[in-house]
Each structure stands twice: as structure tokens, then as C-alpha cells.
Design an enzyme around this catalytic site. Structure first.
Site, PDB file in Angstrom:
ATOM      1  N   MET A   1       9.757  -1.286   5.308  1.00 47.96           N
ATOM      2  CA  MET A   1       9.775  -1.597   3.881  1.00 47.96           C
ATOM      3  C   MET A   1      10.522  -0.510   3.106  1.00 47.96           C
ATOM      4  O   MET A   1      11.267  -0.810   2.168  1.00 47.96           O
ATOM      5  CB  MET A   1       8.339  -1.719   3.374  1.00 47.96           C
ATOM      6  CG  MET A   1       8.219  -2.196   1.960  1.00 47.96           C
ATOM      7  SD  MET A   1       8.703  -3.909   1.826  1.00 47.96           S
ATOM      8  CE  MET A   1       8.683  -4.065   0.057  1.00 47.96           C
ATOM      9  N   GLU A   2      10.319   0.735   3.479  1.00 47.03           N
ATOM     10  CA  GLU A   2      10.954   1.842   2.763  1.00 47.03           C
ATOM     11  C   GLU A   2      12.458   1.918   3.002  1.00 47.03           C
ATOM     12  O   GLU A   2      13.208   2.243   2.088  1.00 47.03           O
ATOM     13  CB  GLU A   2      10.305   3.177   3.164  1.00 47.03           C
ATOM     14  CG  GLU A   2       8.925   3.386   2.592  1.00 47.03           C
ATOM     15  CD  GLU A   2       8.923   3.673   1.095  1.00 47.03           C
ATOM     16  OE1 GLU A   2       9.988   3.703   0.461  1.00 47.03           O
ATOM     17  OE2 GLU A   2       7.826   3.859   0.554  1.00 47.03           O
TER      18      GLU A   2
END
Length: 130
Positions: free
Chosen positions: A30-31
Site C-alpha cells: 500500500m505504501e
């Protein structure tokens, strides 16, 4: 580093710090999408998108020694911080992820911001597929 190499680093440090590897992988994806060389507008960098202030806190307080600013070091610092947040929020993944995203003080003071709710929901959805 390839996505497979990054995933292996995430798995290694998740095991080292006793963090659910699926949660750590979902957060890393996600990051950064497992990309080690990206930098955010606020200066967060690497696979785990660690800010300079978080890096300093983790290496000084949590780990206790300097960590090389490499892909491996970035994953280590990010996962050590995630473990810290999981402990701080009594194992509550939603709150720990929100704190990773918006900061633990802000989570305690204001609860989850709308952007944090979306981030947490996305990470937890990814976790089931990691």
C-alpha cells in the site's frame, strides 16, 4: 530490488519482529507497491515510506543503533515501527495502521481521519490476499 526480493525482506523482518507477514506485506504494498526508490512529497521514502523523524525515532529509541539507509534498512525500520504501534494500540491492527498513516498522537487525539479510514480498509483488504 525486484518485487520478489522486497517481499523476501518484508517476510524476514516481519518474522524477526513477530509481526504478521501478511499485514507487513499489505502495508508495504500500500505504501510503495514494493518500490524501494520512491519519495513522497513529505520526504517519506522507500518500501515502507518512512519519514526522517520516524527513522530517527525507530533507530534511536526502538532499535538503539544506526540502521543503513538501504532497502533492507528501510523495511527493517518500517516493520519495527509497525510492531511498536501494534503494541502501543494493544494489537489493534486498525488503530496501528491508522497511526502508521496519520501518526499515533493524532489517532489518540482525534480518532481516525477519513483518509486514514480508507487507508486502513485498503491495507486490511490487501492483507487477505497477501
Amino acid at each position: 530490488a525486484s518485487a520478489a526480493a522486497v517481499r523476501a525482506l518484508v517476510d524476514r523482518w516481519a518474522a524477526h519482529y513477530g509481526v504478521d507477514a501478511r499485514l507487513a506485506r499489505a502495508l508495504a504494498w500500500m505504501e510503495s507497491g514494493f518500490q524501494p526508490n520512491i519519495v513522497s512529497p513529505v520526504g517519506a521514502w522507500g518500501v515502507m515510506q518512512v519519514t526522517p523523524a520516524t527513522w530517527d525515532f525507530v533507530t534511536t529509541v526502538l532499535i538503539g543503533f544506526p540502521v543503513p539507509r538501504t532497502t533492507d534498512g528501510n523495511v527493517r525500520v518500517g516493520i519495527a515501527y509497525l510492531r511498536h504501534l501494534l503494541r502501543e494500540f494493544n494489537g489493534n491492527e486498525r488503530l496501528a495502521l491508522a497511526a502508521y498513516f496519520q501518526g499515533p498522537a493524532a489517532v489518540r487525539a482525534r480518532g481516525l481521519l477519513d483518509e486514514s479510514r480508507a487507508f486502513v480498509a485498503d491495507v486490511l483488504a490487501l492483507k487477505s490476499r497477501m
